[in-house]
Write a protein that holds these residues in place. Structure first.
Motif, PDB file in Angstrom:
ATOM      1  N   SER A 101      27.266  30.210  25.682  1.00  0.00           N
ATOM      2  CA  SER A 101      28.048  31.605  25.910  1.00  0.00           C
ATOM      3  C   SER A 101      28.714  31.610  27.131  1.00  0.00           C
ATOM      4  CB  SER A 101      27.309  32.808  25.480  1.00  0.00           C
ATOM      5  OG  SER A 101      26.277  32.699  26.409  1.00  0.00           O
ATOM      6  N   GLU A 102      27.692  31.213  28.388  1.00  0.00           N
ATOM      7  CA  GLU A 102      28.365  31.283  29.715  1.00  0.00           C
ATOM      8  C   GLU A 102      29.773  30.291  29.816  1.00  0.00           C
ATOM      9  OE1 GLU A 102      28.921  32.346  33.474  1.00  0.00           O
ATOM     10  OE2 GLU A 102      27.319  33.322  32.128  1.00  0.00           O
ATOM     11  N   ILE A 103      29.534  29.237  29.120  1.00  0.00           N
ATOM     12  CA  ILE A 103      30.952  28.267  29.182  1.00  0.00           C
ATOM     13  C   ILE A 103      31.979  28.816  28.446  1.00  0.00           C
ATOM     14  CG2 ILE A 103      31.695  25.791  28.645  1.00  0.00           C
ATOM     15  CD1 ILE A 103      28.822  24.897  29.083  1.00  0.00           C
ATOM     16  N   GLU A 104      31.872  29.318  27.329  1.00  0.00           N
ATOM     17  CA  GLU A 104      32.960  30.005  26.705  1.00  0.00           C
ATOM     18  C   GLU A 104      33.525  31.180  27.665  1.00  0.00           C
ATOM     19  OE1 GLU A 104      33.716  27.806  23.674  1.00  0.00           O
ATOM     20  OE2 GLU A 104      34.743  29.835  23.544  1.00  0.00           O
ATOM     21  N   ARG A 105      32.445  31.838  28.197  1.00  0.00           N
ATOM     22  CA  ARG A 105      33.176  32.902  29.151  1.00  0.00           C
ATOM     23  C   ARG A 105      34.126  32.317  30.265  1.00  0.00           C
ATOM     24  NH1 ARG A 105      28.185  36.618  28.855  1.00  0.00           N
ATOM     25  NH2 ARG A 105      27.613  34.805  29.581  1.00  0.00           N
ATOM     26  N   GLU A 106      33.457  31.286  30.842  1.00  0.00           N
ATOM     27  CA  GLU A 106      34.350  30.593  31.987  1.00  0.00           C
ATOM     28  C   GLU A 106      35.666  30.215  31.315  1.00  0.00           C
ATOM     29  OE1 GLU A 106      33.579  30.278  35.009  1.00  0.00           O
ATOM     30  OE2 GLU A 106      35.243  28.882  35.590  1.00  0.00           O
ATOM     31  N   LYS A 107      35.879  29.617  30.077  1.00  0.00           N
ATOM     32  CA  LYS A 107      36.950  28.884  29.760  1.00  0.00           C
ATOM     33  C   LYS A 107      37.957  30.055  29.430  1.00  0.00           C
ATOM     34  CE  LYS A 107      37.478  27.750  25.105  1.00  0.00           C
ATOM     35  NZ  LYS A 107      36.928  27.198  23.988  1.00  0.00           N
ATOM     36  N   LEU A 108      37.416  31.252  28.949  1.00  0.00           N
ATOM     37  CA  LEU A 108      38.427  32.428  28.520  1.00  0.00           C
ATOM     38  C   LEU A 108      38.822  32.887  30.044  1.00  0.00           C
ATOM     39  CD1 LEU A 108      36.609  34.323  25.787  1.00  0.00           C
ATOM     40  CD2 LEU A 108      38.608  32.765  25.544  1.00  0.00           C
ATOM     41  N   ASN A 109      38.125  32.918  30.876  1.00  0.00           N
ATOM     42  CA  ASN A 109      38.589  33.532  32.129  1.00  0.00           C
ATOM     43  C   ASN A 109      39.632  32.664  32.984  1.00  0.00           C
ATOM     44  OD1 ASN A 109      36.850  35.791  32.066  1.00  0.00           O
ATOM     45  ND2 ASN A 109      35.316  34.877  33.168  1.00  0.00           N
ATOM     46  N   LEU A 110      39.250  31.295  32.916  1.00  0.00           N
ATOM     47  CA  LEU A 110      40.132  30.356  33.200  1.00  0.00           C
ATOM     48  C   LEU A 110      41.460  30.384  32.557  1.00  0.00           C
ATOM     49  CD1 LEU A 110      40.599  27.774  35.103  1.00  0.00           C
ATOM     50  CD2 LEU A 110      39.714  26.398  33.535  1.00  0.00           C
ATOM     51  N   ILE A 111      41.520  30.260  31.112  1.00  0.00           N
ATOM     52  CA  ILE A 111      42.847  30.508  30.641  1.00  0.00           C
ATOM     53  C   ILE A 111      43.506  31.765  30.916  1.00  0.00           C
ATOM     54  CG2 ILE A 111      43.876  30.918  27.957  1.00  0.00           C
ATOM     55  CD1 ILE A 111      41.591  28.753  27.204  1.00  0.00           C
ATOM     56  N   ASN A 112      43.036  32.912  30.943  1.00  0.00           N
ATOM     57  CA  ASN A 112      43.604  34.151  31.166  1.00  0.00           C
ATOM     58  C   ASN A 112      44.147  34.249  32.638  1.00  0.00           C
ATOM     59  OD1 ASN A 112      42.967  35.305  28.580  1.00  0.00           O
ATOM     60  ND2 ASN A 112      40.840  36.113  29.278  1.00  0.00           N
ATOM     61  N   SER A 113      43.137  33.538  33.522  1.00  0.00           N
ATOM     62  CA  SER A 113      43.735  33.704  34.914  1.00  0.00           C
ATOM     63  C   SER A 113      44.975  32.864  35.017  1.00  0.00           C
ATOM     64  CB  SER A 113      42.787  33.289  35.846  1.00  0.00           C
ATOM     65  OG  SER A 113      42.253  32.003  35.849  1.00  0.00           O
ATOM     66  N   THR A 114      45.066  31.804  34.242  1.00  0.00           N
ATOM     67  CA  THR A 114      46.088  30.941  34.358  1.00  0.00           C
ATOM     68  C   THR A 114      47.302  31.540  33.736  1.00  0.00           C
ATOM     69  OG1 THR A 114      44.690  29.029  34.233  1.00  0.00           O
ATOM     70  CG2 THR A 114      46.983  28.327  33.795  1.00  0.00           C
ATOM     71  N   TYR A 115      47.227  32.211  32.519  1.00  0.00           N
ATOM     72  CA  TYR A 115      48.222  32.673  32.039  1.00  0.00           C
ATOM     73  C   TYR A 115      48.836  34.163  32.867  1.00  0.00           C
ATOM     74  CZ  TYR A 115      47.780  30.216  27.553  1.00  0.00           C
ATOM     75  OH  TYR A 115      48.148  29.225  26.754  1.00  0.00           O
ATOM     76  N   LYS A 116      47.892  34.781  33.655  1.00  0.00           N
ATOM     77  CA  LYS A 116      48.176  35.827  34.440  1.00  0.00           C
ATOM     78  C   LYS A 116      48.988  35.140  35.653  1.00  0.00           C
ATOM     79  CE  LYS A 116      44.525  39.099  33.161  1.00  0.00           C
ATOM     80  NZ  LYS A 116      43.341  39.759  33.930  1.00  0.00           N
ATOM     81  N   THR A 117      48.770  34.156  36.012  1.00  0.00           N
ATOM     82  CA  THR A 117      49.466  33.403  37.301  1.00  0.00           C
ATOM     83  C   THR A 117      50.686  33.323  36.783  1.00  0.00           C
ATOM     84  OG1 THR A 117      47.345  32.625  38.013  1.00  0.00           O
ATOM     85  CG2 THR A 117      49.328  31.604  38.893  1.00  0.00           C
ATOM     86  N   LEU A 118      50.745  32.537  35.473  1.00  0.00           N
ATOM     87  CA  LEU A 118      52.091  32.278  35.221  1.00  0.00           C
ATOM     88  C   LEU A 118      53.021  33.477  34.760  1.00  0.00           C
ATOM     89  CD1 LEU A 118      51.609  29.474  32.410  1.00  0.00           C
ATOM     90  CD2 LEU A 118      52.618  29.220  34.468  1.00  0.00           C
ATOM     91  N   GLU A 119      52.539  34.413  34.265  1.00  0.00           N
ATOM     92  CA  GLU A 119      53.256  35.858  34.018  1.00  0.00           C
ATOM     93  C   GLU A 119      53.619  36.386  35.475  1.00  0.00           C
ATOM     94  OE1 GLU A 119      51.033  37.198  30.078  1.00  0.00           O
ATOM     95  OE2 GLU A 119      50.650  38.381  31.977  1.00  0.00           O
ATOM     96  N   GLN A 120      52.731  36.305  36.479  1.00  0.00           N
ATOM     97  CA  GLN A 120      53.116  36.816  37.698  1.00  0.00           C
ATOM     98  C   GLN A 120      54.406  35.797  38.272  1.00  0.00           C
ATOM     99  OE1 GLN A 120      49.550  36.713  40.009  1.00  0.00           O
ATOM    100  NE2 GLN A 120      48.825  38.521  39.164  1.00  0.00           N
ATOM    101  N   LEU A 121      54.244  34.615  38.248  1.00  0.00           N
ATOM    102  CA  LEU A 121      55.123  33.832  38.838  1.00  0.00           C
ATOM    103  C   LEU A 121      56.758  34.095  38.054  1.00  0.00           C
ATOM    104  CD1 LEU A 121      53.475  30.420  39.407  1.00  0.00           C
ATOM    105  CD2 LEU A 121      54.306  32.065  41.133  1.00  0.00           C
ATOM    106  N   GLU A 122      56.611  34.250  36.719  1.00  0.00           N
ATOM    107  CA  GLU A 122      57.796  34.546  35.982  1.00  0.00           C
ATOM    108  C   GLU A 122      58.467  35.989  36.305  1.00  0.00           C
ATOM    109  OE1 GLU A 122      59.060  32.282  33.806  1.00  0.00           O
ATOM    110  OE2 GLU A 122      60.478  33.400  33.387  1.00  0.00           O
ATOM    111  N   ASN A 123      57.540  36.782  36.424  1.00  0.00           N
ATOM    112  CA  ASN A 123      58.051  38.175  36.967  1.00  0.00           C
ATOM    113  C   ASN A 123      58.739  38.109  38.315  1.00  0.00           C
ATOM    114  OD1 ASN A 123      57.263  39.602  34.676  1.00  0.00           O
ATOM    115  ND2 ASN A 123      55.017  40.210  35.458  1.00  0.00           N
TER     116      ASN A 123
END
Length: 184
Positions: A101-123
């Motif tokens: 469960s801890e690894i799954e949370r890390e994976k989701l956080n990593l994906i979410n932070s990467t997508y947020k970074t991409l969205e911020q760069l696009e904005n």
């Protein structure tokens, strides 16, 4: 139509003027002066305006290229994040019993932070492009206004005699004084 042809025919019968004078027929001289000023503004201002727009276009294109490079860097970061995600998934298989469960949370956080970074760069890219476009438009407006104002002042200075010039100045000073009284 006869009046128009008569005015051209009568050009040959004008007596030679002995001195220089002002044409006080304001209805006859203003359209001519305005057409000359507008013609000069269009003829000479077209090149300046086109150069300004070309320079602004190049700046905007450079900004877009820079944004695309940033986007490419973000895609590289995404690939690195995906590689890291694969590594995390391998480690998850090894440590499935203790911390799945801890690894799954890390994976989701990593994906979410990467997508947020991409969205911020696009904005950021979109905001930069919009800002540069607005700035270019404002600069062109200011320069066109400045050129028109200089042309109008030049036309007024050429058309006004000293007495009319002094009357115009005193009228404007009076209007300015009344505006100050109103605002006070």
């Amino acid at each position: 139509m006869k009046n128009v042809t008569d005015s051209f025919v009568s050009l040959g019968y004008w007596p030679f003027a002995g001195s220089f004078g002002f044409n006080t027929d304001i209805l006859a001289t203003n359209p001519i002066n305005l057409s000359v000023v507008l013609g000069v503004l269009i003829f000479f201002g077209k090149g300046v305006l086109s150069d300004l727009l070309d320079n602004r276009k190049q700046r905007i294109l450079n900004t877009i290229r820079n944004s695309e490079e940033l986007r490419g860097g973000a895609i590289e970061q995404l690939e690195k994040a995906r590689a890291r995600l694969r590594k995390v998934e391998i480690e998850a298989d090894e440590f499935r019993v203790n911390g799945y469960s801890e690894i799954e949370r890390e994976k989701l956080n990593l994906i979410n932070s990467t997508y947020k970074t991409l969205e911020q760069l696009e904005n950021y890219k979109n905001e930069t492009i919009h800002f540069e476009q607005q700035r270019a438009i404002n600069e062109v407006r200011q320069q066109v206004f400045q050129q028109a104002l200089e042309g109008a002042i030049g036309t007024l200075n050429n058309c006004l005699n000293n007495e009319l010039h002094l009357r115009t100045i005193s009228t404007n000073i009076g209007m300015f004084g009344r505006m100050n009284e109103i605002t006070d």
